[in-house]
Design a protein around this motif. Structure first.
Motif, mmCIF file in Angstrom:
data_model
loop_
_atom_site.group_PDB
_atom_site.id
_atom_site.type_symbol
_atom_site.label_atom_id
_atom_site.label_comp_id
_atom_site.label_asym_id
_atom_site.label_seq_id
_atom_site.Cartn_x
_atom_site.Cartn_y
_atom_site.Cartn_z
ATOM 1 N N PRO A 1 -8.749 2.130 12.586
ATOM 2 C CA PRO A 1 -8.372 0.798 12.092
ATOM 3 C C PRO A 1 -8.870 0.558 10.670
ATOM 4 O O PRO A 1 -9.896 1.113 10.265
ATOM 5 C CB PRO A 1 -9.053 -0.155 13.074
ATOM 6 C CG PRO A 1 -10.122 0.620 13.739
ATOM 7 C CD PRO A 1 -9.731 2.069 13.674
ATOM 8 N N THR A 2 -8.138 -0.258 9.945
ATOM 9 C CA THR A 2 -8.540 -0.612 8.581
ATOM 10 C C THR A 2 -9.591 -1.715 8.679
ATOM 11 O O THR A 2 -10.663 -1.472 9.185
ATOM 12 C CB THR A 2 -7.311 -1.036 7.761
ATOM 13 O OG1 THR A 2 -6.649 -2.098 8.452
ATOM 14 C CG2 THR A 2 -6.349 0.122 7.612
ATOM 15 N N TYR A 3 -9.277 -2.916 8.239
ATOM 16 C CA TYR A 3 -10.236 -4.027 8.370
ATOM 17 C C TYR A 3 -10.369 -4.402 9.846
ATOM 18 O O TYR A 3 -9.395 -4.327 10.602
ATOM 19 C CB TYR A 3 -9.753 -5.240 7.566
ATOM 20 C CG TYR A 3 -10.026 -5.107 6.085
ATOM 21 C CD1 TYR A 3 -10.998 -5.880 5.463
ATOM 22 C CD2 TYR A 3 -9.327 -4.190 5.301
ATOM 23 C CE1 TYR A 3 -11.257 -5.755 4.111
ATOM 24 C CE2 TYR A 3 -9.581 -4.058 3.942
ATOM 25 C CZ TYR A 3 -10.550 -4.848 3.353
ATOM 26 O OH TYR A 3 -10.812 -4.712 2.015
ATOM 27 N N LEU B 1 -13.332 4.734 15.548
ATOM 28 C CA LEU B 1 -13.966 3.897 14.508
ATOM 29 C C LEU B 1 -14.712 4.711 13.457
ATOM 30 O O LEU B 1 -14.821 4.317 12.305
ATOM 31 C CB LEU B 1 -14.949 2.915 15.143
ATOM 32 C CG LEU B 1 -14.363 1.787 16.001
ATOM 33 C CD1 LEU B 1 -15.482 0.876 16.462
ATOM 34 C CD2 LEU B 1 -13.328 0.992 15.234
ATOM 35 N N ALA B 2 -15.315 5.821 13.885
ATOM 36 C CA ALA B 2 -16.132 6.594 12.945
ATOM 37 C C ALA B 2 -15.493 7.948 12.668
ATOM 38 O O ALA B 2 -15.040 8.606 13.604
ATOM 39 C CB ALA B 2 -17.536 6.797 13.503
ATOM 40 N N ALA C 1 -15.631 5.483 9.366
ATOM 41 C CA ALA C 1 -14.885 4.254 9.076
ATOM 42 C C ALA C 1 -13.795 4.518 8.048
ATOM 43 O O ALA C 1 -14.004 5.286 7.098
ATOM 44 C CB ALA C 1 -15.835 3.183 8.562
ATOM 45 N N TRP C 2 -12.658 3.876 8.267
ATOM 46 C CA TRP C 2 -11.532 4.019 7.348
ATOM 47 C C TRP C 2 -11.972 3.622 5.937
ATOM 48 O O TRP C 2 -12.767 2.691 5.764
ATOM 49 C CB TRP C 2 -10.376 3.116 7.799
ATOM 50 C CG TRP C 2 -9.181 3.197 6.903
ATOM 51 C CD1 TRP C 2 -8.221 4.164 6.892
ATOM 52 C CD2 TRP C 2 -8.798 2.256 5.880
ATOM 53 N NE1 TRP C 2 -7.282 3.892 5.922
ATOM 54 C CE2 TRP C 2 -7.617 2.732 5.293
ATOM 55 C CE3 TRP C 2 -9.359 1.072 5.407
ATOM 56 C CZ2 TRP C 2 -6.974 2.055 4.261
ATOM 57 C CZ3 TRP C 2 -8.730 0.400 4.373
ATOM 58 C CH2 TRP C 2 -7.548 0.890 3.805
ATOM 59 N N THR C 3 -11.474 4.347 4.966
ATOM 60 C CA THR C 3 -11.765 4.000 3.576
ATOM 61 C C THR C 3 -10.506 4.212 2.741
ATOM 62 O O THR C 3 -9.677 5.082 3.060
ATOM 63 C CB THR C 3 -12.938 4.849 3.012
ATOM 64 O OG1 THR C 3 -12.959 4.710 1.588
ATOM 65 C CG2 THR C 3 -12.800 6.323 3.365
ATOM 66 N N TYR D 1 -12.265 0.000 -0.301
ATOM 67 C CA TYR D 1 -12.928 -0.369 0.956
ATOM 68 C C TYR D 1 -13.604 0.851 1.541
ATOM 69 O O TYR D 1 -12.980 1.884 1.661
ATOM 70 C CB TYR D 1 -11.889 -0.927 1.924
ATOM 71 C CG TYR D 1 -12.369 -1.304 3.325
ATOM 72 C CD1 TYR D 1 -12.737 -2.624 3.623
ATOM 73 C CD2 TYR D 1 -12.431 -0.360 4.335
ATOM 74 C CE1 TYR D 1 -13.138 -2.986 4.908
ATOM 75 C CE2 TYR D 1 -12.838 -0.719 5.626
ATOM 76 C CZ TYR D 1 -13.182 -2.035 5.903
ATOM 77 O OH TYR D 1 -13.579 -2.393 7.169
#
Lengths: 171, 261
Positions: free
Chosen positions: A48-50, A80-81, A83-85, A171
């Protein structure tokens, strides 16, 4: 198994972001992997993004629908890990964003001091990048608001061509 | 893998959902369009963080637990959020600036909270609870934007007009005492520290103080003395405001349990 995986990649290749329909999920780095689970079934891994991005539900539905349409059986797994960037965006995605009127991220998050793992004494480093106008290319732009039409974007204004525009925040 | 105590995860989740609900009250009522959008986005981030944490707790609890049962079917006496976060978006309703929606109050609260969370999420990234660490790594990126947003407005207000300065100072004076709650570990925080899944909040106090003092000085605002009553919201002893907030937030889910759309 390799051909089954290739079939999935092919089925999802043209799936785009529901809110930015010019870039694909793969180009954005949301579609991370297609792999074989412990039980032998196929898994499509998305990140997921934000945290509150309302498009994520839609993205999962779109992937399931595309898989079903192609007659492929696979689970969608949210991971989740790491984390999206925005660092994961491909150069093609960045160019497509610019052509669409959204300035792509101008800074790599991994390059920030300590990558976010440092101890903060005062305010964390502020964005210092220049944000070029996606229409005229001018660097003479100004921040209007740190949040735009979605959490992932900021609002800017070009001081040369006077157009307002979105900036996809690092992000 | 180590697991953070569920009560500790609920404390983090309740913080995010309660502040998310308060910030969402500005949706459609922002002072300017850009701020209306900004606060809606901040609220979405917070509710998103709460969902990730509630989902994690629900998975670990098993049985009938879901993110919705944790958010909508626990009562005010079970919520573990800081009292600061449930207070209304205004100071005491007296004086010339009395209004039930005061932007300075919202900004100052977001500033105090995000200044803490930038420090706490940063530490929680290396939690021995890998699921919590993953949520922390995401949330940190969002908290940084929330901190910049609120700090920028705080400086604009403090170093702005006479009225914006007075209202920002009133909000700081009103809310600052509630931040004392950050620094006294609750039972669930002690348990999380003890099993290595969370940092000791007291170790973050100095960095938070420096960040707050620095920003308040830039904003030409005075920092009030910290003394007196320490709120106990995270120990489930709340102000009356939480009951009304939850009343609004939970009414639909409770009127139509299990409804989907």
């Amino acid at each position: 198994m390799e051909s089954a995986k290739a079939k999935i990649w092919a089925a999802l290749e043209h799936l785009t972001d529901p809110e930015i329909p010019v870039v694909t999920l793969r180009e954005l780095g949301i579609l991370r992997d297609v792999r074989v689970a412990v039980d032998g079934s196929l898994e499509v891994v998305i990140t997921p993004t934000y945290s509150g991005c309302p498009a994520m539900g839609q993205i999962e539905d779109d992937i399931r629908a595309s898989l079903a349409q192609a007659g492929i059986e696979a689970h969608v797994v949210t991971q989740l890990a790491p984390a999206w960037t925005t660092d994961w965006m491909t150069p093609e995605a960045k160019e497509k964003l610019r052509a669409y009127g959204i300035t792509p991220p101008q800074r790599r998050c991994a390059d920030e001091a300590g990558g976010g793992a440092h101890v903060l004494t005062f305010m964390p480093p502020r964005p210092t990048e220049t944000v070029p106008c996606p229409r005229c290319g001018s660097h003479n732009t100004t921040l209007t608001s740190q949040f735009g039409s979605t959490a992932c974007k900021a609002l800017y204004k070009c001081l040369d061509c006077l157009e307002p525009f979105d900036y996809f925040k690092p992000y | 893998m180590n697991k953070a105590p569920n009560e500790y995860l609920l404390h983090l989740a309740d913080n995010a959902v309660v502040l998310g609900q308060r910030v969402a009250e500005w949706c459609g009522h922002g002072p300017i369009l850009e701020e209306d959008l900004a606060l809606a986005n901040v609220s979405l981030d917070l509710i998103g963080q709460a969902r990730l944490l509630y989902q994690l707790v629900a998975t670990r609890l098993g049985g009938d637990a879901t993110e919705d049962s944790l958010a909508y079917f626990r009562d005010d006496t079970e919520f573990l959020n800081y009292t600061l976060l449930e207070l209304p978006n205004h100071d005491a309703l007296v004086g010339y600036a009395a209004s039930d929606m005061d932007y300075a109050t919202t900004i100052v609260r977001n500033f105090f909270y995000s200044a803490l969370m930038v420090l706490l999420w940063d530490k929680l990234q290396s939690s021995t609870d890998a699921d919590l660490a993953a949520i922390a790594a995401k949330s940190l990126k969002e908290a940084r934007y929330h901190l910049h947003h609120s700090a920028d407005w705080l400086v604009k207000f403090g170093d702005g007009t006479e009225e914006s300065h007075q209202r920002a100072q009133a909000a700081v004076d009103h809310l600052h005492p509630y931040t004392e709650e950050f620094w006294t570990p609750s039972a669930q925080e002690e348990a999380a520290i003890a099993n290595g899944t969370a940092p000791d909040v007291r170790a973050l106090h100095q960095a938070w103080d420096a960040l707050v003092a620095d920003t308040l000085a830039t904003a030409t605002l005075k920092r009030p003395q910290t003394q007196g009553y320490v709120p106990e919201g995270k120990q489930a002893r709340h102000s009356e405001h939480l009951s009304y907030l939850l009343g609004e937030m939970q009414s639909l889910a409770r009127a139509h349990p299990g409804a989907t759309w």
